[in-house]
Design an enzyme around this catalytic site. Structure first.
Site, PDB file in Angstrom:
ATOM      1  CD  GLU A 134      63.989  66.558  56.730  1.00  0.00           C
ATOM      2  OE1 GLU A 134      64.712  66.203  57.678  1.00  0.00           O
ATOM      3  OE2 GLU A 134      63.097  67.121  56.487  1.00  0.00           O
ATOM      4  CE  LYS A 141      54.267  76.537  48.402  1.00  0.00           C
ATOM      5  NZ  LYS A 141      53.957  76.966  49.945  1.00  0.00           N
TER       6      LYS A 141
END
Lengths: 568, 187
Positions: free
Chosen positions: A53, A165
């Site tokens: 990342e 989420k």
């Protein structure tokens, strides 16, 4: 309007509204709902899978620097998000517009220390311009709108949006907001008051030994033409900061190259001796100024920046000017009188002829040294008609010294944070943003290995990036400090390197090792003539150091100079 | 470099009442190495806007940095250094002092002199409440210390500029929010 959209769909549709074409990322548990929605939008938004990342954040940064648009990266919660942090800090220090989108554990699990939970909002607070934690889908459209607005306006910077989420899975009617509601944010492009412009013009008109210091802010405001008009109208020499390289052509007769710790001696002398300094779009950090109290001691400093917090942060400023670089230059130009400054320019020319970059090139006749590589690369690219992305260390300084940049945004480098490992991923982002541009990575053997696995991203995206490793077997700049300040005790700096050409080959990238000076140009040509990526391993002389050099905390007047050339 | 003179400054900041905003402010203080003497925060007269008063010590450069860096935070709507303006500045303290039959009277006298009040009494202690400028609070605490302070809490200072807001020196949250002019940006 009445159709319900999931949070994931809202994210992609918002990106499309913002004109985003490419997202750099790596999926994981808490961002999966958004990734699952991508298949619906795959055509307008291209997702680039990275190997780590940190690479995603640097790619977004490189994309933004190369194009001037907002770069976007995406990661999952916990380690995915924390891996972005170095890239966000890099973007923050260099004012790069980046939006990072991270998944977060569901709201019901927040604060429970569940799997892959990290408080990325708190972690990223000091290295972002702003950030969000979204736990309610109704807050999502405004947050995304604001994130892009904040990232690209005013003094640009990274913005992180952390999205649980459950928000990505939830759904609502979606309309992308047309406006933002940010009562505390005033990014207006300011023209300074007429009285301030009058004062600046008077100072410049009366100056005997004026100097302009141009930073990246000039390019951000697209004010390179006006900067040049100002310099030429009043015959004022122009130094740049490291990030300002390219805002003023390095081949221009009024160019002083760039100043500071490893700036050219004549540039530092000019900065030290000037009576008026017009600094614009540069934050005047310690690498440029040396010890703050000793910088430009005879100068009345005019500091133009759109960030009021930069005024007087490091130096005592005679005339602070809070304003947009372009609007300020436009207001100033008619009031600045033509001037010749023959004595001052003569003095600078004398300093310039004393010891310049020619010396090291003339001196090291047989050995392969990095400055020679830089100059050959400049010739081979039709005098710099390419973009160079450098890593951090000796090669970064040599590149900036010996490669004459003449176009804006043609040098991408981590100037503020000094992030090793920046070059390769940033070049991937830059090449994605500018597919036609000849893109060169120049990296040291140490820094290159920090993000080397992104070679797979190069191949995955079939990018024709050319890579030049300046391989001296050391963490070279650290070794140089050990040379100068630690009595040559090389603790932790000799490197155990792989065979970089074999590494490249393992990824399917052709390469060539170069050990002799006479092979340099041919090797560069071979890289250029090869379709697709190519890696050059320049095995340079081990102990060459970067000069001039100012010791940290010392005055720029106390440079360690280059040696003089051997007289033929 | 000019000689540095450090002074205490009373600064008011108006903040959007958003999650994490106090974290942003205190994080900035610590990251920028700002020296903060006291900080209080609570609601203003406008819904959604909190009002923070803090006292910072430093020279002119330090204070300018405190103000401009804070102002850069997206959720900081406005900031004003009111040190040079006529202000009412107050701090509140609750002080629990040990008492006995002999000392209670003396302590009550001090409370009266300082225009403080007794808000709780039992056989062995008193809770005293004082609302006053910081130096008077300090002074009462110093005297009460002779009797044995068992517990103490101070709020830090809050400040308000004197006179009507309509006479130019407006520091009302409503004015501040309206002047923020970040509203309705077409972006």
């Amino acid at each position: 309007m009445s159709e319900l959209k999931t949070g994931g769909q809202i994210i992609w549709e918002s990106l499309i509204h913002e004109g985003v074409e490419v997202v750099f990322g790596l999926p994981g548990g808490t961002i999966l709902p958004t990734y699952d929605d991508l298949y619906k939008y795959n055509y307008p938004v291209h997702h680039v899978l990275v190997t780590h990342e940190q690479g995603a954040a640097h790619m977004a940064d490189g994309y933004a620097r190369a194009t001037g648009r907002v770069g976007v990266c995406m990661a999952t919660s916990g380690p995915g998000a924390t891996n972005l942090v170095t890239g966000l800090a890099t973007a923050f220090m260099d004012s790069t517009p980046v939006v990072a989108i991270t998944g977060q554990v569901p709201k019901t699990l927040l604060g429970r220390d569940g799997f892959q939970e990290a408080d990325i909002r708190a972690i990223s607070m000091p290295v972002t311009k702003h950030n969000y934690l979204i736990t309610d889908i109704r807050d999502l459209p405004a947050a995304l709108k604001e994130a892009f607005y904040i990232a690209r306006t005013g003094r640009p910077g990274p913005v992180l949006v952390d999205i649980t989420k459950c928000v990505q899975q939830d759904s609502m009617e979606f309309t992308y907001p047309a406006t933002v509601n940010l009562p505390g944010y005033r990014p207006n492009r300011l023209t300074p008051d007429a009285a301030v412009i009058d004062r600046v013009a008077r100072l410049l008109n009366e100056a005997q030994r004026p100097v302009i210091v141009a930073g990246q802010g000039v390019s951000m405001a697209k004010a390179e033409v006006e900067l040049r008009q100002l310099a030429e109208k009043a015959n004022i020499p122009v130094a740049t900061s490291l990030l300002g390289v390219g805002t003023f052509p390095a081949t221009h007769p009024l160019s002083l190259s760039w100043g500071g710790m490893h700036g050219e001696a004549y540039c530092n002398y000019a900065l030290q001796e000037c009576d008026v300094m017009f600094a614009i779009g540069a934050r005047l950090d310690d690498r440029l100024t040396g010890a703050f109290s000793t910088f430009a001691p005879k100068a009345r400093i005019i500091h133009v920046d759109l960030d009021p917090a930069e005024m007087g942060k490091n130096l005592t400023i005679d005339t602070p000017v809070v304003g947009d670089a372009l609007l300020t230059l436009r207001a100033l130009l008619p009031q600045v009188e033509p001037n010749e400054h023959p004595a001052w320019l003569g003095q600078i020319s004398e300093w310039r002829s004393d010891t310049t970059e020619r010396d090291i090139l003339a001196q090291e006749t047989d050995e392969l040294v990095a400055p020679y590589v830089m100059r050959q690369l400049w010739h081979a690219t039709n005098q710099g008609d390419c973009t160079v992305v450098t890593d951090v260390g000796q090669h970064q300084m040599w590149e900036a010294q010996y490669f004459y940049h003449t176009k804006p945004r043609s040098l991408l480098t981590s100037g503020g944070l000094g992030t090793m490992g920046y070059a390769l991923p940033a070049a991937i982002g830059a090449q994605m943003g500018r597919p036609q541009e000849e893109m060169w990575v120049i990296a040291g053997d140490g820094g290159f290995q920090m993000t080397m696995p992104e070679l797979s991203t190069v191949m995955q995206e079939r990018l024709p990036i050319k890579i030049a490793i300046i391989n001296n077997g050391y963490l070279g700049m650290v070794r140089q400090w050990q040379d100068v300040f630690y009595n040559k005790r090389y603790v932790g700096t000799p490197l155990f390197n792989p065979d970089f050409v074999k590494v490249a080959e393992a990824y399917g990238i052709p390469g060539r090792a170069v050990t002799r000076k006479e092979d340099v140009f041919d090797a560069i040509r071979q890289a250029q003539n090869t379709a697709g990526p190519f890696l050059l391993d320049f095995q340079v002389e081990e102990f060459t150091n970067v000069y001039p050099m100012v010791a940290p905390g010392k005055s720029n007047a106390d440079m360690i100079r280059r040696g003089r050339p051997v007289e033929n | 470099m000019t000689a540095t003179q450090t002074k205490s400054h009373t600064i008011i900041a108006w903040l959007e009442d958003k999650p994490g905003v106090l974290n942003r402010v205190t994080g900035l203080f610590s990251r920028r190495n700002f020296n903060i003497e006291s900080l209080t925060v609570g609601h203003s007269e406008v819904k959604g806007i909190s009002r923070m008063t803090f006292v910072a010590r430093g020279d002119e450069r330090d204070l300018q940095q405190v103000e401009t860096q804070l102002d850069k935070l997206i959720n900081v709507v406005h900031i004003a250094d009111v040190s040079q303006e006529p202000t009412v500045v107050r701090e509140m303290a609750l002080i629990k002092v040990a008492t006995s039959g002999q000392t209670r009277g003396e302590i009550m006298q001090l409370v009266s002199i300082y225009h403080a009040s007794v808000v709780d009494v039992d056989m062995t202690s008193l809770i005293i409440q004082i609302v006053a400028p910081e130096d008077r609070v300090d002074s009462l605490i110093k005297l009460l210390d002779n009797y044995g302070i068992e517990e103490m809490v101070r709020t830090g200072q809050v400040a308000m500029v004197r006179g009507s807001s309509r006479h130019g020196h407006s520091h009302s949250a409503a004015t501040v929010a309206a002047n923020g002019n970040g509203n309705g940006h077409h972006a």
